[in-house]
Design a protein around this motif. Structure first.
Motif, short mmCIF file in Angstrom:
data_model
loop_
_atom_site.label_atom_id
_atom_site.label_comp_id
_atom_site.label_asym_id
_atom_site.label_seq_id
_atom_site.Cartn_x
_atom_site.Cartn_y
_atom_site.Cartn_z
N ARG A 228 0.84 -1.21 0.00
CA ARG A 228 0.00 0.00 0.00
C ARG A 228 0.87 1.25 0.00
O ARG A 228 0.56 2.23 -0.68
CB ARG A 228 -0.92 -0.03 1.22
N LEU A 229 1.97 1.23 0.73
CA LEU A 229 2.80 2.42 0.88
C LEU A 229 3.70 2.65 -0.33
O LEU A 229 4.05 3.79 -0.64
CB LEU A 229 3.64 2.30 2.15
N GLU A 231 2.86 2.45 -3.27
CA GLU A 231 2.08 3.21 -4.25
C GLU A 231 2.20 4.71 -3.99
O GLU A 231 1.99 5.52 -4.89
CB GLU A 231 0.60 2.81 -4.16
N VAL A 232 2.55 5.08 -2.77
CA VAL A 232 2.61 6.49 -2.37
C VAL A 232 4.02 7.04 -2.47
O VAL A 232 4.25 8.14 -2.99
CB VAL A 232 2.10 6.64 -0.91
N PHE A 454 2.65 15.43 0.69
CA PHE A 454 1.86 14.23 0.89
C PHE A 454 0.52 14.61 1.52
O PHE A 454 0.44 15.53 2.34
CB PHE A 454 2.59 13.25 1.81
N SER A 455 -0.53 13.89 1.17
CA SER A 455 -1.83 14.13 1.78
C SER A 455 -1.74 13.82 3.27
O SER A 455 -0.83 13.11 3.71
CB SER A 455 -2.89 13.23 1.14
N ASP A 458 -1.75 9.97 3.68
CA ASP A 458 -0.50 9.34 3.25
C ASP A 458 0.66 9.73 4.16
O ASP A 458 1.56 8.91 4.41
CB ASP A 458 -0.19 9.72 1.81
N THR A 459 0.65 10.95 4.66
CA THR A 459 1.68 11.37 5.61
C THR A 459 1.66 10.46 6.83
O THR A 459 2.71 9.97 7.28
CB THR A 459 1.44 12.82 6.05
N LEU A 461 0.29 7.38 7.17
CA LEU A 461 0.58 5.98 6.85
C LEU A 461 2.07 5.76 6.61
O LEU A 461 2.68 4.86 7.19
CB LEU A 461 -0.22 5.54 5.63
N VAL A 462 2.65 6.59 5.75
CA VAL A 462 4.07 6.44 5.43
C VAL A 462 4.93 6.76 6.65
O VAL A 462 5.88 6.04 6.97
CB VAL A 462 4.45 7.33 4.23
#
Length: 501
Positions: A228-229, A231-232, A454-455, A458-459, A461-462
């Motif tokens: 998932r990550l 992809e970001v 980053f959104s 996403d910030t 999660l990553v």
């Protein structure tokens, strides 16, 4: 990866049986095969195996495993704790398939339970995820018998007595597993402190449940995965410069706590931010200039704590506030004044959160899409005390929706709450990170990523995944006991490299 409820897991089984198609007994055989394959990789046939089986399909799994292990020359004994109960059809079929050479103990009382030596292996197949009431009578006594032994305990799908997605009564008998082997997906109970302590180390075993059902299943809970990550997080392009990667401001530090904002600053830089400015009280100015030469330093007018924020805050793509900040009255007033402005994205931690908790009006004025990073006690001050872990999850979802914010609720499986009601559980990190300053490094990482564009989701999660992964890489070299917050920052580069592979 979506986390399913016990009911959804049963529906996934039924959907697979209907649409693959496959018979339920063959699906059970597939699950047993996955269990045996894992056991063979981890344990040889030297120790005796005691396979405790209840009357339902969890017991049927245990019987199938007993047969397959016996075929591989393992020393297997079956313990049936099913007195006076109806057997499920698949249990009965696997009982009929059991080779007569396998010893079977049929228990009618605790006296019938076998002695379990310290070198023995116990496979817990008493009850699975369908359990909805506490174990009593002989079943509870069998659980206590297992727990009182020094044997290694492996639970099939879920430790017996533990509820999969609801609070287990505190006085219930629950198997204390060393390892839990879960089919297809982890259970929500694995990820929460009160129930997770029964699970031990857990592993997910794919058993081929139908992907159409798994993809369409609706769940507010997900597990973070590297896929998932990836992809970001993308490799950097050649024709870029420091302005491409954002300008962040970190505000914090007070007399005796300049180390906190220093840790955050180093982590923000390691997270890849292009430009970083750090505002501290006067006492921290020289420290920052020496300790973090890559950052620009701003000095507050006050010697010991923050009394005002910079005038031109909109030149920054993110502001991180809180590490070492303190709770002085004029610091609270400065934060209140800041919230009246149009602001870039915020990351709030530590005393910034405590100031919000002390002033509910300030909390109501929290800018939308802010990221908050409380530990459980800080979250309790912001929301309210939780009755249990599942109640805390509901409080988290309610809080994020009410304040339109993202909350990184820190812990062994850090949970990220979102304004949409979704929650993401982290899979990286270790107990060595339970040391002062690691939360400050997380604040810096999140501020550095958010400033890069980053959104907010996403910030989170990553950032959370990388923070834990860097801690894991550090623990491999330094050990969990010796791990300190600076080690997490030191290993961030390797964490990025691993995630980008």
């Amino acid at each position: 990866m979506k986390i399913l409820t016990a009911a959804q897991t049963r529906e996934a089984d039924a959907y697979t049986i209907a649409h693959e198609p496959i018979s339920s007994i063959d699906l059970m055989e597939r699950a047993a095969g996955a269990l045996v394959q894992w056991i063979e990789k981890e344990y040889g046939p030297e120790q005796p195996w005691y396979i405790f089986c209840g009357p339902g399909n969890n017991g049927g799994d245990g019987l199938a495993v007993a047969r397959l292990l016996f075929q591989r020359a393992y020393d297997v004994q079956v313990v049936l704790v099913t007195e006076g109960q109806n057997h499920s059809p698949d249990f009965q079929q696997n009982l009929n398939r059991l080779p007569t050479e396998i010893p079977v103990t049929r228990t009618a009382s605790p006296d019938d339970l076998p002695s379990l030596l310290s070198y023995a292996m116990v496979l817990d197949g008493l009850f699975g995820s369908g359990l909805s009431r506490p174990l009593v009578g002989l079943h509870a006594q069998a659980v206590q018998h297992i727990n009182n032994s020094a044997a290694t305990v492996i639970a099939i799908d879920l430790p017996s007595g533990l509820f999969a997605d609801a609070p287990t009564p505190t006085d219930s008998a629950v198997v204390e597993a060393d390892v839990t082997l879960s089919f297809e997906r982890p259970k929500l109970a694995f990820l929460l402190p009160e129930s997770g302590s029964f699970v031990g180390k857990w592993h997910v075993l794919p058993i081929g449940l139908h992907p159409d059902f798994l993809n369409k299943a609706d769940s507010p809970y997900s597990l973070l995965t590297p896929e998932r990550l990836k992809e970001v997080l993308k490799p950097r392009l050649k024709f870029t410069h420091k302005g491409t990667y954002g300008n962040a401001l970190l505000v914090g530090g007070s007399y005796g706590k300049i180390g906190a904002i220093t840790l955050a600053a180093k982590a923000a830089l390691r997270a890849g931010v292009g430009l970083l400015t750090v505002q501290t009280p006067m006492v921290g100015y020289s420290i920052l200039q020496v300790a973090v030469p890559e950052a620009m330093a701003l000095s507050d007018a006050h010697e010991q704590h923050i009394t005002a924020f910079p005038e031109e805050v909109n030149q920054y793509q993110c502001i991180g506030i809180g590490p070492g900040l303190g709770q002085a009255a004029d610091t609270a007033l400065a934060l209140e004044k800041l919230f009246r402005q149009a602001l870039p994205p915020l990351v709030l931690d530590a005393d910034a959160l405590n100031l919000l908790a002390l002033d509910r009006q300030l909390l109501r004025n929290l800018p939308a899409n802010s990221i908050l990073t409380p530990h459980p006690k800080e979250f309790e001050r912001l929301a309210s005390p939780a009755k249990h872990d599942y109640h805390r999850l509901q409080l988290l979802k309610d809080f994020c929706q009410e304040h339109e914010c993202y909350v990184v609720l820190k812990g062994y499986h850090t949970c990220i709450g979102t304004p949409t009601g979704e929650c993401y559980f982290n899979t990286t990190g270790n107990p060595g990170m339970a040391t002062g300053g690691t939360g400050d490094t997380l604040t810096g990482i999140l501020a550095g990523l958010r400033a890069q564009g980053f959104s907010p989701l996403d910030t989170c999660l990553v950032g959370v995944y990388l923070h834990g992964l860097a801690g894991d890489l550090a623990a491999e070299q330094e050990g969990e006991y010796a791990l300190i917050a600076s080690d997490v920052t030191q290993y961030l580069g390797k964490a990025f490299q691993q995630l980008l592979q």
